[in-house]
Scaffold this motif. Structure first.
Motif, PDB file in Angstrom:
ATOM      1  N   ALA A 402     -23.351 112.703   9.762  1.00 37.74           N
ATOM      2  CA  ALA A 402     -22.217 112.412   8.876  1.00 37.74           C
ATOM      3  C   ALA A 402     -20.890 112.632   9.605  1.00 37.74           C
ATOM      4  CB  ALA A 402     -22.286 113.292   7.627  1.00 37.74           C
ATOM      5  N   LEU A 403     -20.830 113.711  10.385  1.00 39.72           N
ATOM      6  CA  LEU A 403     -19.608 113.998  11.141  1.00 39.72           C
ATOM      7  C   LEU A 403     -19.380 112.947  12.228  1.00 39.72           C
ATOM      8  CD1 LEU A 403     -19.979 117.873  11.406  1.00 39.72           C
ATOM      9  CD2 LEU A 403     -18.225 116.637  10.113  1.00 39.72           C
ATOM     10  N   GLU A 404     -20.460 112.453  12.823  1.00 40.94           N
ATOM     11  CA  GLU A 404     -20.332 111.379  13.810  1.00 40.94           C
ATOM     12  C   GLU A 404     -19.745 110.130  13.165  1.00 40.94           C
ATOM     13  OE1 GLU A 404     -24.256 110.878  15.334  1.00 40.94           O
ATOM     14  OE2 GLU A 404     -24.225 112.727  16.530  1.00 40.94           O
ATOM     15  N   LYS A 405     -20.200 109.842  11.958  1.00 43.03           N
ATOM     16  CA  LYS A 405     -19.659 108.677  11.256  1.00 43.03           C
ATOM     17  C   LYS A 405     -18.185 108.872  10.951  1.00 43.03           C
ATOM     18  CE  LYS A 405     -20.237 105.552   7.389  1.00 43.03           C
ATOM     19  NZ  LYS A 405     -21.090 105.029   6.312  1.00 43.03           N
ATOM     20  N   LEU A 406     -17.820 110.046  10.469  1.00 45.47           N
ATOM     21  CA  LEU A 406     -16.419 110.330  10.163  1.00 45.47           C
ATOM     22  C   LEU A 406     -15.552 110.178  11.410  1.00 45.47           C
ATOM     23  CD1 LEU A 406     -14.328 111.362   8.067  1.00 45.47           C
ATOM     24  CD2 LEU A 406     -14.913 113.684   8.807  1.00 45.47           C
ATOM     25  N   ALA A 407     -16.068 110.606  12.550  1.00 44.38           N
ATOM     26  CA  ALA A 407     -15.302 110.547  13.800  1.00 44.38           C
ATOM     27  C   ALA A 407     -15.033 109.111  14.237  1.00 44.38           C
ATOM     28  CB  ALA A 407     -16.042 111.302  14.901  1.00 44.38           C
ATOM     29  N   GLY A 508      -8.277 109.685   0.443  1.00 47.80           N
ATOM     30  CA  GLY A 508      -9.557 110.376   0.321  1.00 47.80           C
ATOM     31  C   GLY A 508     -10.607 109.519  -0.353  1.00 47.80           C
ATOM     32  N   HIS A 509     -10.181 108.765  -1.339  1.00 48.44           N
ATOM     33  CA  HIS A 509     -11.077 107.835  -2.035  1.00 48.44           C
ATOM     34  C   HIS A 509     -11.678 106.838  -1.050  1.00 48.44           C
ATOM     35  CE1 HIS A 509     -11.992 105.049  -5.545  1.00 48.44           C
ATOM     36  NE2 HIS A 509     -11.967 104.189  -4.536  1.00 48.44           N
ATOM     37  N   GLU A 510     -10.833 106.255  -0.203  1.00 49.14           N
ATOM     38  CA  GLU A 510     -11.336 105.255   0.748  1.00 49.14           C
ATOM     39  C   GLU A 510     -12.228 105.906   1.807  1.00 49.14           C
ATOM     40  OE1 GLU A 510     -11.102 102.362  -0.164  1.00 49.14           O
ATOM     41  OE2 GLU A 510      -9.414 102.469  -1.548  1.00 49.14           O
ATOM     42  N   ILE A 511     -11.859 107.098   2.272  1.00 46.23           N
ATOM     43  CA  ILE A 511     -12.731 107.805   3.225  1.00 46.23           C
ATOM     44  C   ILE A 511     -14.090 108.059   2.600  1.00 46.23           C
ATOM     45  CG2 ILE A 511     -13.097 110.020   4.387  1.00 46.23           C
ATOM     46  CD1 ILE A 511     -10.076 110.103   4.949  1.00 46.23           C
ATOM     47  N   SER A 512     -14.098 108.499   1.352  1.00 47.05           N
ATOM     48  CA  SER A 512     -15.364 108.852   0.713  1.00 47.05           C
ATOM     49  C   SER A 512     -16.229 107.632   0.431  1.00 47.05           C
ATOM     50  CB  SER A 512     -15.111 109.630  -0.579  1.00 47.05           C
ATOM     51  OG  SER A 512     -14.471 108.815  -1.542  1.00 47.05           O
ATOM     52  N   HIS A 513     -15.628 106.423   0.412  1.00 49.43           N
ATOM     53  CA  HIS A 513     -16.452 105.226   0.271  1.00 49.43           C
ATOM     54  C   HIS A 513     -17.431 105.091   1.438  1.00 49.43           C
ATOM     55  CE1 HIS A 513     -15.405 103.240  -3.361  1.00 49.43           C
ATOM     56  NE2 HIS A 513     -14.142 103.039  -3.063  1.00 49.43           N
ATOM     57  N   GLY A 514     -17.099 105.680   2.554  1.00 52.12           N
ATOM     58  CA  GLY A 514     -18.043 105.679   3.671  1.00 52.12           C
ATOM     59  C   GLY A 514     -19.265 106.526   3.401  1.00 52.12           C
TER      60      GLY A 514
END
Length: 673
Positions: A402-407, A508-514
């Motif tokens: 999950a952290l890799e995806k966020l990065a 935050g909403h758009e980030i959390s869509h991931g």
């Protein structure tokens, strides 16, 4: 592509949206309904006074500060377009293209005088079809003008190899909002079908058909569309990317639909014959069946209808009015049309958006605004990272992925680095419909030109003046056009608590869509690929089921409630967006003095009120019913009280008692991210 939306308001201050006089600005005090209790109904408390004092304009289906923003953006476009129209500019320049387009649209006298005449070449083409091959050639010609029926062909990233752009074939060609309108037995759907038949008949009559012929044509359209709808996926099924992942070869496509000449279509459209994706194979089988079994005359009627439906807003006043009467007045509850200049501004933005947008950002989006938003995005990403690291229900291996995806998230702020070149688009003041065709053909060719090539990650899916935002799971990007980065969604003069409570929650909403029910199925490379352990995925689904149950319980009127599965992704986005934006605000203050109390409101209270005021829509009942049926977004009331009622931080900020309506009991509280 599935995009999330959030909209902000624009305020013109001495030619700029931004002001920075005095201390930081707090909440909109005049919007607050002091008679309401924040712990009972925070939606009423945060924005009830504004809604009471600002009734929905006759031309709008809903209204709030954020919807006023989108309309105020068009005031700015009007300034830009009128200036361009008054300029004698070089052929192919932005001023010539946008100015001539706008002038042709504003020439109502000429448009009304011409009536159906501009459409005659296309209508004649359809009338002259003599065989099944002619039907197929006409489908391709109409597709090139962005008349998408009975299916849609476009280029987009491959779900399995996202760096490749491939042909995507989607279901299309329904005139009612979605498949359920053709089948549901409730009176409101039966009425909609009857109204649609009347509407189609009226449009054929305007095009010169007798009342009797037009009535027969309407029944033909309804019969064909009902059969297509019967083989379509519903809105909930379409939310699952696996249900629309059907990659195949060109030969397999031809086998799937043997009565359609794909070689002719691809050759005429200049499409490479590589791998492709068919979103709904059963729908395409039905298209193929109708090609073989439906009489030629019926196909000509169907093609004529969809051309009329697509062109109506660009034709004379009777067509514009009839299109409005069904699509906006009946389905959405609007009472009158928008003024002509606003319709023309919307059309220019839709077809020449990056030309208009280039001038827009030069005038209305200063560099310091972009820099500040980029800083906020960074803090939101840090907050999401801390949230993931702190999860008790996720194992370390899945956390790492999950952290890799966020990065790998790619944030885009304001406007593209490289602008589209419209200089070859043949725009003149002679014919508005011809200009519309030229703009549409440019955009279709531009999209088709990407197929078979490596993905260009510099492209944008929205124009810079758009008051909206989106997340793309295949590109793993979050995008915030300049049009949304305006007060009070974002304001250089506002308190950090206000900015993080408004645009911060949107970010935050758009980030959390991931990481919602859709986005979580895509990995760090944007591939539709499971990166979860079985146990973690089960825990995630248990948590999302809580959100489904919560929103299933929200009624807009007796007997009509939200479909929790349909709004799941957006509701996860709002819940996680508020949570991580609150944490990002705290991150932004590390090593700095505490934020001030303003007008008696603590920073924490400012944060939540900002969200309540940003989302504070009043909505017409017709539009609310339409949203509940097909929109993945909940209505605004539940986008406020739904997520905030799950947050202990909200309860603490307003010192709500444990049994208050805005406080969900611990055993009922939803927490995903």
């Amino acid at each position: 592509m599935k995009w999330s939306s959030a909209v902000g308001i624009l305020v013109l201050i001495a030619g700029s949206a931004y002001a920075a006089e005095g201390g930081p600005q707090g909440v909109q005090l005049g919007d607050i309904d002091r008679k309401a209790e924040p712990c009972n109904d925070f939606f009423a408390y945060a924005n009830g006074a504004w809604r009471a004092q600002n009734p929905i304009p006759a031309s709008m289906p809903r209204w709030s500060r954020r919807w006023a923003a989108g309309e105020a953006n068009k005031d700015r476009l009007k300034i830009i377009l009128e200036a361009a129209a008054a300029t004698k500019a070089q052929q192919g320049s932005i001023d010539q293209l946008t100015g001539d387009f706008y002038a042709s649209c504003m020439d109502e006298a000429r448009i009304d005088r011409l009536g159906i005449e501009p459409l005659k070449p296309q209508l004649t083409e359809i009338a002259s079809i003599r065989d099944n091959a002619g039907v197929q050639r006409e489908i391709q010609r109409l597709h090139a003008m962005n008349v998408s029926m009975p299916f849609n062909v476009y280029g987009w990233s491959d779900d399995r190899n996202p760096n490749d752009v491939i042909v995507q074939i989607d279901a299309s060609g329904l005139g009612l909002p979605d498949r359920d309108y053709y089948f549901k037995k409730e009176p409101r759907f039966e009425e909609a079908r009857a109204k649609y038949l009347e509407h189609v008949q009226k449009m054929f009559e305007l095009a010169g058909h007798t009342a009797g012929d037009a009535k027969v044509a309407a029944r033909t359209v309804m019969r064909m569309e009902t059969s297509l709808a019967q083989h379509s996926l519903d809105n909930v099924a379409l939310r699952d990317p696996k249900s629309t992942d059907h990659k195949m070869t060109f030969a397999q496509l031809q086998q799937l639909t043997p009565h359609f000449d794909w070689q002719q279509y691809y050759s005429t459209s200049q499409l490479p014959r590589g791998e492709l994706n068919v979103a709904e194979p059963e729908f395409m089988k039905e298209v193929d069946r109708q090609l073989a079994a439906t009489p030629l005359a019926d196909w000509k009627t169907y093609l004529t209808w969809h051309l009329l439906h697509s062109a109506a807003p660009s034709l004379s006043k009777p067509f514009v009015q009839e299109h409005f009467a069904f699509n906006s007045a009946y389905l959405e509850g609007a009472k009158e049309m928008k003024p002509r200049w606003k319709q023309c501004a919307e059309s220019a933005d839709a077809l020449l958006g990056e030309a208009v947008g280039k001038i827009y950002v030069e005038k209305y989006f200063p560099p310091q605004a972009k820099a500040r938003v980029q800083e906020m995005v960074q803090n939101l990403r840090l907050a999401m990272g801390e949230t993931i690291e702190g999860l008790q229900w996720m194992t370390p291996a899945t956390k790492q992925r999950a952290l890799e995806k966020l990065a790998t998230f790619n944030p885009k702020v304001g406007y593209p680095d490289k602008w589209l070149d419209y200089s070859a688009v043949p725009i003149s003041r002679d014919s508005y419909w011809n200009n519309v065709i030229a703009g549409r053909q440019f955009n279709i060719r531009d999209n088709w030109s990407t197929i078979g090539k490596p993905l260009d990650r510099g492209r944008w899916g929205m124009t810079p003046p758009t008051s909206d935002a989106y997340y793309s799971p295949a590109l793993n990007e979050i995008v915030f056009p300049a049009g949304i980065l305006q007060p009070p969604a974002f304001d250089l003069a506002a308190s950090d608590a206000i900015n993080y409570g408004a645009i911060g929650v949107v970010i935050g909403h758009e980030i959390s869509h991931g990481f919602d029910d859709q986005g979580a199925q895509y990995d760090a490379q944007g591939r539709l690929h499971n990166w979860w352990s079985d146990a973690d995925l089960k825990a995630f689904q248990t948590r999302t089921a809580c959100v489904v149950k919560q929103f299933d319980g929200y009624f807009i009127e007796p007997g009509i409630h939200h479909n929790g599965r349909l709004v799941l992704g957006e509701s996860i986005g709002d819940l996680a967006g508020a949570r991580i934006a609150y944490r990002a605000l705290e991150i932004s203050r590390r090593g700095k003095p505490p934020l001030p109390t303003i007008d008696g409101f603590t920073p924490e209270q400012q944060f939540f009120i900002a969200w309540g005021q940003f989302r504070g829509d009043e909505i017409r009942p017709e539009f609310a019913r339409s949203m509940v049926q097909g929109d993945p977004h909940p209505i605004a009331k539940y986008r406020v009280i739904g997520p905030l009622s799950n947050l202990p931080e909200f309860q603490q900020a307003f010192q709500c008692k444990a049994d208050a309506p805005m406080v969900r009991a611990a055993e009922q509280r939803c927490e995903v991210w």
